[in-house]
Design an enzyme around this catalytic site. Structure first.
Site, PDB file in Angstrom:
ATOM      1  N   ARG A  51       0.803  -1.226   0.000  1.00 31.78           N
ATOM      2  CA  ARG A  51       0.000   0.000   0.000  1.00 31.78           C
ATOM      3  C   ARG A  51       0.836   1.277   0.000  1.00 31.78           C
ATOM      4  O   ARG A  51       0.568   2.199  -0.769  1.00 31.78           O
ATOM      5  CB  ARG A  51      -0.924   0.040   1.232  1.00 31.78           C
ATOM      6  CG  ARG A  51      -2.196  -0.722   1.086  1.00 31.78           C
ATOM      7  CD  ARG A  51      -2.575  -1.344   2.397  1.00 31.78           C
ATOM      8  NE  ARG A  51      -1.609  -2.372   2.708  1.00 31.78           N
ATOM      9  CZ  ARG A  51      -1.690  -3.629   2.250  1.00 31.78           C
ATOM     10  NH1 ARG A  51      -2.712  -3.993   1.549  1.00 31.78           N
ATOM     11  NH2 ARG A  51      -0.746  -4.521   2.518  1.00 31.78           N
ATOM     12  N   THR A  52       1.811   1.344   0.898  1.00 32.38           N
ATOM     13  CA  THR A  52       2.514   2.624   1.048  1.00 32.38           C
ATOM     14  C   THR A  52       3.265   2.961  -0.228  1.00 32.38           C
ATOM     15  O   THR A  52       3.159   4.068  -0.760  1.00 32.38           O
ATOM     16  CB  THR A  52       3.472   2.562   2.255  1.00 32.38           C
ATOM     17  OG1 THR A  52       2.738   2.073   3.375  1.00 32.38           O
ATOM     18  CG2 THR A  52       4.040   3.928   2.577  1.00 32.38           C
ATOM     19  N   LYS A  80      26.108  -4.395  -2.243  1.00 30.77           N
ATOM     20  CA  LYS A  80      27.582  -4.404  -2.348  1.00 30.77           C
ATOM     21  C   LYS A  80      28.234  -3.726  -1.149  1.00 30.77           C
ATOM     22  O   LYS A  80      29.447  -3.552  -1.120  1.00 30.77           O
ATOM     23  CB  LYS A  80      28.020  -3.662  -3.626  1.00 30.77           C
ATOM     24  CG  LYS A  80      27.438  -4.210  -4.905  1.00 30.77           C
ATOM     25  CD  LYS A  80      27.888  -3.321  -6.079  1.00 30.77           C
ATOM     26  CE  LYS A  80      26.938  -3.415  -7.240  1.00 30.77           C
ATOM     27  NZ  LYS A  80      27.051  -2.286  -8.165  1.00 30.77           N
ATOM     28  N   ARG A 101      11.323   3.650   3.256  1.00 28.98           N
ATOM     29  CA  ARG A 101      10.976   2.690   4.315  1.00 28.98           C
ATOM     30  C   ARG A 101      12.219   1.891   4.642  1.00 28.98           C
ATOM     31  O   ARG A 101      12.932   1.437   3.732  1.00 28.98           O
ATOM     32  CB  ARG A 101       9.845   1.753   3.881  1.00 28.98           C
ATOM     33  CG  ARG A 101       9.625   0.629   4.886  1.00 28.98           C
ATOM     34  CD  ARG A 101       8.394  -0.194   4.596  1.00 28.98           C
ATOM     35  NE  ARG A 101       7.187   0.571   4.864  1.00 28.98           N
ATOM     36  CZ  ARG A 101       5.958   0.053   4.774  1.00 28.98           C
ATOM     37  NH1 ARG A 101       5.793  -1.213   4.422  1.00 28.98           N
ATOM     38  NH2 ARG A 101       4.909   0.800   5.037  1.00 28.98           N
ATOM     39  N   HIS A 129       5.071   5.687  11.492  1.00 29.08           N
ATOM     40  CA  HIS A 129       4.584   5.600  10.107  1.00 29.08           C
ATOM     41  C   HIS A 129       3.653   6.803   9.904  1.00 29.08           C
ATOM     42  O   HIS A 129       2.436   6.671   9.845  1.00 29.08           O
ATOM     43  CB  HIS A 129       3.838   4.275   9.933  1.00 29.08           C
ATOM     44  CG  HIS A 129       3.581   3.867   8.507  1.00 29.08           C
ATOM     45  ND1 HIS A 129       3.706   4.726   7.432  1.00 29.08           N
ATOM     46  CD2 HIS A 129       3.184   2.669   7.992  1.00 29.08           C
ATOM     47  CE1 HIS A 129       3.391   4.062   6.320  1.00 29.08           C
ATOM     48  NE2 HIS A 129       3.072   2.814   6.636  1.00 29.08           N
TER      49      HIS A 129
HETATM   50  N1   CP Z   1      -0.161   0.084   5.778  1.00 27.51           N
HETATM   51  C1   CP Z   1       1.041  -0.254   5.252  1.00 27.51           C
HETATM   52  O1   CP Z   1       2.090   0.281   5.636  1.00 27.51           O
HETATM   53  O2   CP Z   1       0.959  -1.234   4.318  1.00 27.51           O
HETATM   54  P1   CP Z   1       2.181  -1.751   3.443  1.00 27.51           P
HETATM   55  O3   CP Z   1       3.147  -2.447   4.398  1.00 27.51           O
HETATM   56  O4   CP Z   1       1.603  -2.684   2.447  1.00 27.51           O
HETATM   57  O5   CP Z   1       2.854  -0.557   2.838  1.00 27.51           O
END
Ligand code: CP
Length: 302
Positions: A51-52, A80, A101, A129
């Site tokens: 999603r993110t 590497k 991320r 998040h």
């Molecule tokens: N909600 C969320 O962070 O989903 P993903 O891990 O799929 O990005």
């Protein structure tokens, strides 16, 4: 918000969160506006995501920006031995903004300190998040008509769930009453609970989910974060602690909605999906509009 990084939810003020939600509302009405043409958005995902990453990429694409990046550090020069410092400095040469991320807490803050372009934290380990929080706030406001004075129930992995940590901090600004449902091993960390106590807000802790449902305006389910456990036996003990099903929602308030940042494993039975109280797939869709609002605000177009 122009040129500022978003690493922790409180890097932006309450007024700025509301501004983002208002801009997102406009994008929901008209998402295809090519106002970021000529801009490049880098998405660096050192951890899996559906999603993110895809909603950021969808948001950027609808706005006419180009997207570059990687979905697996093993396909980059990290494999590497390149450092995060060198990766960030290099990608900054190729992009106007970085969405990152990473599995390590604090990595996003570090990236923002070395990058000459703004960095958006798309999740750093078990820490925060913040963009999920903004789309959660958007979803709560949209379904409840307000963000103020709500009963919010968090269920599952409150220890490692970064979406929970950021959202609790945000909701402390809206006079929420918190209902915290978790196994003993996965309780909300004291450094997050401190925010609730400092604001003198009410919170109640439960191990039985059924006790918390009738008073809830929002039931925020979460997955037990298998990847954060060092001992797989400990994960096995708690992985099925809570499984929500339709029958359990019979005494819920009429307007109550079930949210989940997703992915789910088995903590929401599929029979809930067709219940009008289920809102988790619309919640994920709201991520596109909120991320459009963030990209355009930080890039100075809105
Ligand atoms: N909600 C969320 O962070 O989903 P993903 O891990 O799929 O990005």
């Amino acid at each position: 918000m122009k040129n500022r990084s978003l690493i922790s939810i409180d890097d932006f003020s309450k007024a700025e969160w509301i501004k983002i939600l208002d801009i997102a509302e406009d994008f929901e009405k008209n998402p295809k506006q090519r106002i970021l043409e000529g801009q490049v958005v880098a998405t660096l995902f050192f951890e899996p995501s559906t999603r993110t990453r895809l909603s950021f990429e969808s948001a950027a694409s609808y706005l006419g920006a180009k997207v570059i990046g990687f979905t697996d550090a093993a396909s980059s020069s990290v494999k590497k031995g390149e450092t995060l410092n060198d990766t960030i400095l290099t990608v900054s040469n190729y992009s106007d903004i970085i969405v990152m991320r990473h599995p390590r807490e604090g990595s996003a803050r570090y990236a923002s300190e070395v990058a000459p372009v703004p960095v958006i934290n798309a999740g750093d380990g078990a820490n925060q998040h913040p963009t999920q929080t903004l789309l959660d706030l958007y979803s709560i406001r949209k379904t409840q008509g307000t963000l103020d004075d709500l009963n919010i129930t968090f269920v599952g992995d409150l220890k490692y769930g970064r979406t929970v940590h950021s959202l609790v901090i945000a909701l402390c600004n809206f006079n929420a009453t918190f209902h915290l449902v978790s196994p003993q091993e996965l309780k909300l960390p004291s450094y997050i609970k401190r925010h609730i106590k400092e604001r003198k807000l009410k919170y109640h802790q439960y191990t039985d989910l059924n006790e918390a449902i009738p008073s809830s305006d929002i039931l925020y389910m979460t997955r037990v974060q298998k990847e954060r456990f060092s001992d797989p036996i400990e994960y096995e003990k708690v992985k099925n602690a809570y499984i929500l099903n339709n029958a359990m929602l019979e005494d819920a308030k009429e307007k109550m909605k079930v949210l989940h940042p997703l992915p789910r494993v088995n903590e929401i039975n599929e029979d809930v999906d067709t219940n009008p109280k289920a809102y988790y797939f619309q919640q994920a869709q709201n991520g596109v509009y909120v991320r459009q609002a963030l990209l355009t605000s930080i890039l100075g177009v809105k």
